[in-house]
Design an enzyme around this catalytic site. Structure first.
Site, mmCIF file in Angstrom:
data_model
loop_
_atom_site.group_PDB
_atom_site.id
_atom_site.type_symbol
_atom_site.label_atom_id
_atom_site.label_comp_id
_atom_site.label_asym_id
_atom_site.label_seq_id
_atom_site.Cartn_x
_atom_site.Cartn_y
_atom_site.Cartn_z
ATOM 1 N N GLY A 130 -15.153 6.913 2.055
ATOM 2 C CA GLY A 130 -16.091 6.902 3.139
ATOM 3 C C GLY A 130 -15.952 5.220 3.368
ATOM 4 N N SER A 132 -14.649 3.414 6.680
ATOM 5 C CA SER A 132 -14.710 2.993 8.015
ATOM 6 C C SER A 132 -15.936 3.571 8.796
ATOM 7 C CB SER A 132 -13.476 3.254 8.675
ATOM 8 O OG SER A 132 -12.418 2.449 8.200
ATOM 9 N N GLU A 253 -4.362 -0.333 -5.715
ATOM 10 C CA GLU A 253 -3.794 0.337 -4.720
ATOM 11 C C GLU A 253 -2.917 -0.865 -3.963
ATOM 12 O OE1 GLU A 253 -3.540 4.292 -2.843
ATOM 13 O OE2 GLU A 253 -3.835 3.462 -5.041
#
Lengths: 390, 284
Positions: A130, A132, A253
């Site tokens: 969560g 944006s 990432e």
């Protein structure tokens, strides 16, 4: 050192994983069941992820107790490449694995690691991210979802109110890692905290909505929080230090982010080979793919500026888009039918829903919009790499 | 694979950069002698690419490029002085043919090396006043054959020129104020600069890779050389267009040094086949 050959340790690592995959890869028949969203893991994929975890092949960069083998970055790259060559994911909950579990392992308490991270790794829980909000996309620092810390004899808790959007897979997820504002008076980056919010908590409402690909292609969600009570022990990292968690969890990432573009580009190059017509664009694609790989390998070297990732993201996402567009155009009206009667669909494809060239082109915009639009990447390159004024 | 320059290569790049900056503006002969004395002509392919990128950055006026990457790979040795090579039977647009001490020719019977003075070479006037390009009247029958290193040399030079153009543009847009703000703070300007950077990095890694495949005599070397040449050509096209545009009227003048680098980059693309030629070669 610059050399074409891999390090012997990387070669051995790759060979070991390739042998494992050849022996254990899920059968095509069982893999026919598709995931509904990025947090929905079909039974076969759950077993597959757990098998990888138990053999140290899920997140090889992690220590053995967390399903890894302390692999180096070039080894982690080889791991992802071998999966990509077979067009299969290690997990169908990539954010849960690569961002949420990974950041819990970095920033979480021992209790959070065993209660949340390990079950996510073992595919017993799925997680969604969560970040944006309707008014905080790339401008993440302007997020408004509020969490107020309340003292309580039964245990302190946060009271959460606000809204998230674009939350991939939220309707299928067990838990959200949400970034919330805990200090409204602090400077924009300072007053943010990271909270684990179970999706079955009272006051959490999830509303999935379709993507451009189909009305029932439900991955996006709006998530509403109304007076949601979240126990204090669900705070990840120190209070008000969520910005560090966000950057730390995205950092890993991002290092290998380019690989997902290279995979798609390689698929497109392979699948578009028979497109016919004027094929000069095809040479450009091959050059883009090669350049992307080389920049990716170069980025593994020491002392690289993290802002250079933006060069890879921009080049990779735009190359994928231009590849899809060219492949579409080369087919002319034959590209219109959807799903394609004989499209590039492959039931073990990373692109779970891909079935027509039209859809591949439409979906390519995910790369140029998500994770910071191409325009944001250009700003980062200009300001941080080239030193232009803000 | 590993794709990071080692300490020695970085040191070489630094040395070249500093040396070239020091001798810039001196008589050409002195610059040439300095490069020879430092042994740059003998550098292996990857190191040669690094040197050429810096020479391209400086719009080097010497016959280094043709000697190291045209003559040497074809003749299989370095010339006594400066050298060049004719890659096709027509003998047209040969870099430095009007001033090379030795010229390598590919004949049906193998490579023949002749004295430059024995060739009738006529310099062709081109837009870049510093560039020596000549038509030669080569004796006998010649066959075509471009060594991979010749393509990589042009690519590396173009990348260097493009980096210089971007640096000049960045310096300009940082200090030039319009509408009360530096030009570089406008997003339209930033986005062009970012696209130039991406194009340069793309061409640069493909050039390094191509040089590496030559150094290791890898089976991909021919494809890699075409990729490098095509990417450098595409890069210069974007950098030329955005570079001149962002400089505005000042970039359109003879007095501004931008012009040298624009022309050098463009020439590197046009020699030995522009980008589309090499894209097509990749599909063959």
């Amino acid at each position: 050192m610059m050399k074409l050959a891999d390090d012997p340790q990387v070669i051995a690592f790759r060979a070991e994983f390739a042998a494992f995959l050849d022996a254990r890869l899920p059968a095509e028949a069982e893999a026919r069941v598709r995931s509904r969203s990025s947090a929905d893991v079909p039974d076969w994929a759950r077993r597959w992820q757990r098998t990888l975890f138990e053999h140290g092949w899920l997140l090889p960069g992690q220590p053995p107790e967390y399903g890894g083998r302390d692999a180096s970055l070039p080894q982690q790259l080889a791991h992802l490449e071998e999966l990509a060559h077979r067009r299969i994911y290690h997990s169908f909950n990539p954010q849960g694995l690569g961002i949420i579990a990974a950041s819990l392992l970095t920033f979480g308490s021992q209790e959070q690691k065993s209660r949340w991270a390990v079950p996510i790794l073992r595919a017993e829980l799925t997680a969604a991210l969560g970040m944006s909000e309707p008014e905080a996309g790339s401008d993440l620092a302007s997020l408004r979802t509020r969490a107020v810390l309340k003292e309580d004899p039964a245990g302190d808790f946060f009271l959460v109110d606000g809204q998230k959007i674009w939350t991939s897979g939220a309707h299928d997820a067990d838990v959200l890692l949400a970034f919330v504002r805990t200090d409204p008076d602090a400077p924009r980056h300072r007053g943010i905290s990271a909270l684990l919010i179970p999706t079955d908590a009272e006051g959490v409402v999830r509303r999935p909505f379709g993507s451009i690909a189909a009305e029932d292609d439900l991955d996006f969600n709006e998530v509403f929080f109304t007076d949601v009570r979240v126990p204090r022990e669900n705070l990840v990292g120190p209070l008000h230090e969520g910005w560090r968690v966000a950057h730390g969890s995205l950092g890993h990432e991002r290092t290998l982010l380019w690989l997902s573009y290279a995979e798609r580009l390689e698929d497109l190059v392979r699948d578009a080979a028979d497109a016919g017509g004027d094929q000069e664009w095809y040479a450009t694609l091959r050059m883009d793919l090669q350049a992307l790989r080389l920049l990716g390998y170069r980025q593994l070297g020491p002392d690289r500026d993290p802002a250079e990732i933006s060069v890879l993201k921009l080049l990779g996402s735009e190359a994928v888009q231009s590849a899809a567009l060219h492949a579409l155009e080369a087919r002319g009206a034959d590209a219109l039918p959807h799903p394609a009667p004989t499209g590039p669909y492959h039931h073990m494809n990373n692109e779970a829903f891909v079935s027509s060239w039209f859809e591949r082109y439409a979906r390519s915009f995910a790369g140029t919009i998500a994770g910071g639009t191409s325009e944001i990447q250009r700003n980062i390159i200009a300001e941080r790499l080239l030193g232009l004024p803000r | 694979m590993e794709f990071e320059l080692d300490e020695e290569q970085r040191l070489l790049r630094r040395t070249v950069r500093e040396t070239v900056a020091k001798v810039r503006g001196r008589p050409e002969r002195q610059q040439w002698d300095t490069y020879l004395k430092l042994g740059w002509l003998e550098a292996p392919p990857l190191e040669l690419a690094l040197i050429l990128e810096e020479l391209g950055y400086a719009a080097d006026p010497t016959p280094f490029l043709a000697t190291a990457t045209w003559f040497a790979p074809l003749a299989g040795r370095l010339p006594g002085g400066s050298g060049t090579a004719v890659f096709d039977g027509a003998g047209r647009y040969v870099l430095d043919a009007d001033r090379a001490d030795e010229v390598a020719l590919l004949t049906p019977g193998g490579v023949a090396v002749v004295r430059g003075a024995d060739l009738a070479a006529e310099r062709v006037p081109v837009l870049d006043p510093q560039l020596h390009v000549a038509h030669v009247d080569a004796p006998g029958e010649l066959v075509a054959g471009v060594p991979d290193l010749a393509l990589v040399g042009l690519a590396a030079t173009a990348v260097g020129a493009c980096r210089r153009i971007l640096d000049l543009v960045l310096a300009h847009v940082r200090q030039r104020v319009q509408f009360g703000k530096p030009l570089g703070s406008f997003q339209a300007v930033k986005h062009k600069a970012a696209d130039m950077q991406v194009a340069i990095e793309r061409a640069r890694v493909l050039t390094h890779f191509a040089a590496l495949t030559i150094a290791e005599d890898d089976s991909r070397r021919a494809d890699a050389a075409h990729m490098a040449k095509a990417a450098a050509g595409e890069c210069q096209r974007l950098v030329f267009r955005h570079g001149l545009q962002l400089f505005g009227a000042m970039g359109f003048t003879w007095e501004n040094e931008l012009q040298f680098h624009l022309k050098r980059a463009q020439a590197c693309d046009l020699l030995l086949g522009a980008a589309p030629v090499h894209r097509k070669a990749l599909l063959a």
